[in-house]
Write an enzyme that holds these catalytic residues in place. Structure first.
Site, short mmCIF file in Angstrom:
data_model
loop_
_atom_site.label_atom_id
_atom_site.label_comp_id
_atom_site.label_asym_id
_atom_site.label_seq_id
_atom_site.Cartn_x
_atom_site.Cartn_y
_atom_site.Cartn_z
N TYR A 132 -4.67 1.21 -4.73
CA TYR A 132 -5.81 2.43 -4.77
C TYR A 132 -6.00 2.38 -6.26
CZ TYR A 132 -4.37 3.59 0.18
OH TYR A 132 -4.08 3.05 1.21
N LYS A 181 4.04 -9.26 0.22
CA LYS A 181 3.01 -10.20 0.66
C LYS A 181 3.11 -11.26 -0.28
CE LYS A 181 0.48 -11.99 3.79
NZ LYS A 181 1.00 -12.34 4.91
N ASP A 213 3.46 -8.48 7.15
CA ASP A 213 3.05 -8.82 8.53
C ASP A 213 4.21 -9.00 9.71
OD1 ASP A 213 3.48 -10.92 7.03
OD2 ASP A 213 1.80 -12.36 7.69
N ASP A 237 1.55 3.27 3.04
CA ASP A 237 0.52 4.09 3.70
C ASP A 237 0.61 3.63 5.05
OD1 ASP A 237 -1.46 5.75 4.36
OD2 ASP A 237 -3.09 5.12 3.35
N ASP A 241 2.38 5.33 9.00
CA ASP A 241 1.95 5.66 10.08
C ASP A 241 2.25 4.86 11.32
OD1 ASP A 241 -0.07 7.06 8.49
OD2 ASP A 241 -1.44 6.95 9.95
MG MG Z 1 -2.30 7.63 5.67
#
Ligand code: MG
Ligand code: NAI
Length: 356
Positions: A132, A181, A213, A237, A241
């Site tokens: 980000y 990764k 993955d 992030d 979730d």
């Molecule tokens: Mg989020």
């Protein structure tokens, strides 16, 4: 008095924030002084910015920020995110994003109950660099139009988050899983692995590196095998979730954005967004917000109140009559709030001693 900045935000943000405030009162937390800020997409529509120009200076005068959720149709998500949340995380160097999640008795999970039993995972997400970043840009037009986005990984940034994750792992089950990764992303991810490995060696823990993955699949297939999971900004992030979903709903998932040096305020917020699809209907699950408020209390040293709120959450989630539809219940937000408050009042320390 401890000064807290409250940003209820948009959509279900104000609905769940109201519940958190009631719960804190019921838990007997009376020494917080609140500054209620209307920073939101509504403000953006009215005044052209998510927060005032001196917003960060104002927040800096507080011990902590409690945030509901921001985002609303009509205001592009990158504006609401980069106009409020991301500047706060970065300017205050909140480099640790802690996202604990567990399964609760009674709450149905999309994975088989025998797989979900006893799941208790903390995702530690790097919160200030990584994928980000603002480095890059858009160039050209037509078929030649190109977007470049550069991730930033610094040794100092990786080291400090690796220390936090390794310390958590040492205090908990002793196992740290690191999302990577390094097969496909050839510069930043091998560097990430190398620096994390060096730091982890200083702790009495077992460390496993897993390609993101495969890790995503394993977190669904055998979630109980994981304890502390460390991820870069993007990977953390997404994985948080995923873990929230495995445990039943992102509506119960909390998070803390922490500056461990305590130079700046830390910020506490549920993982979920403003949920425009259910806003205004009284259906929002307030547990993610309430748990985030409990994490704030822990950060402020109020361990006893934190534990009492967590007990109220566990009891309330166990009964379908006092949980919202996203976790297989029949209750509206207000009913859940009443149940949390009743539980806290009926277990208040003075009541217990009167009974004893
Ligand atoms: Mg989020
Ligand atoms: P979302 O988390 O708002 O909603 C995703 C789905 O989960 C929806 O179906 C929603 O109804 C459900 N859900 C979320 N929280 C719930 C709760 N407490 N109780 C019951 N159901 C719940 O994510 P979405 O739809 O991708 O984003 C909506 C807006 O929120 C966007 O503007 C987005 O940018 C913003 N957002 C803000 C965040 C923040 O403030 N930290 C984080 C994520 C999204």
């Amino acid at each position: 008095m401890t000064r807290i900045a409250q940003i209820a935000g948009d959509g279900i943000g104000p609905e769940v924030m109201a519940v958190a405030r009631r719960v804190l009162d019921a838990a007997g937390v009376t020494d917080l002084q609140w500054t209620e800020l209307d920073w939101s997409c509504e403000r953006y529509a009215r005044e052209g910015s998510m927060m005032p120009a001196d917003g960060m200076d104002l927040l800096a005068e507080h011990e902590a920020v409690l945030l509901g959720a921001v985002g609303w149709p009509g205001v592009p998500d990158h504006i609401s995110l980069w106009g409020l949340l991301i500047p706060i995380r970065r300017a205050f160097d909140q480099y640790v994003n802690l996202r604990p999640m567990r399964t609760f008795d009674g709450v149905p999970t999309p994975v088989r109950a025998d797989l979900a039993e006893g799941v208790d995972i903390v995702v530690v997400r790097e919160n200030t660099e990584g994928e980000y970043s603002t480095l890059g840009g858009r160039h050209g037009s037509g078929a030649a139009e190109t977007a470049l986005q550069t991730a930033i990984f610094t040794r100092a940034g990786i080291e400090r988050i690796a220390h936090v994750a390794a310390r958590h792992a040492a205090e908990r089950g002793g196992t740290l899983t690191v999302a990577t990764k390094s097969n496909g992303i050839i510069h930043s991810m091998p560097f990430w692995d190398e620096v994390v490995r060096e730091v982890a060696q200083e702790y009495p823990i077992e460390v496993h590196f897993e390609l993101i993955d495969a890790l995503a699949a394993h977190l669904v297939m055998r979630p109980a095998d994981y304890d502390v999971v460390l991820g870069s900004n993007l990977f953390g992030d997404i994985l948080s979730d995923l873990v929230g979903g495995v445990c039943g709903s992102i509506g119960i998932a909390p998070s803390a954005n922490i500056d461990p040096t305590r130079t700046h305020p830390s910020m506490f917020e549920p993982v979920h967004g403003s949920a425009p699809d259910i806003a205004g209907q009284g259906l929002a699950n307030p547990v993610g917000m309430v748990w985030s408020a409990a994490m704030m209390l822990k950060h402020l040293g109020k361990e006893k109140e934190t534990n009492r709120i967590m007990a109220a959450i566990t009891t309330t989630l166990a009964d379908p009559a006092t949980r919202t539809p996203d976790v297989g219940g029949l209750a509206d937000t207000e009913t859940v709030a009443d149940a949390l408050v009743d539980h806290l009042r009926s277990t208040a320390p003075h009541v217990e001693s009167a009974v004893a």
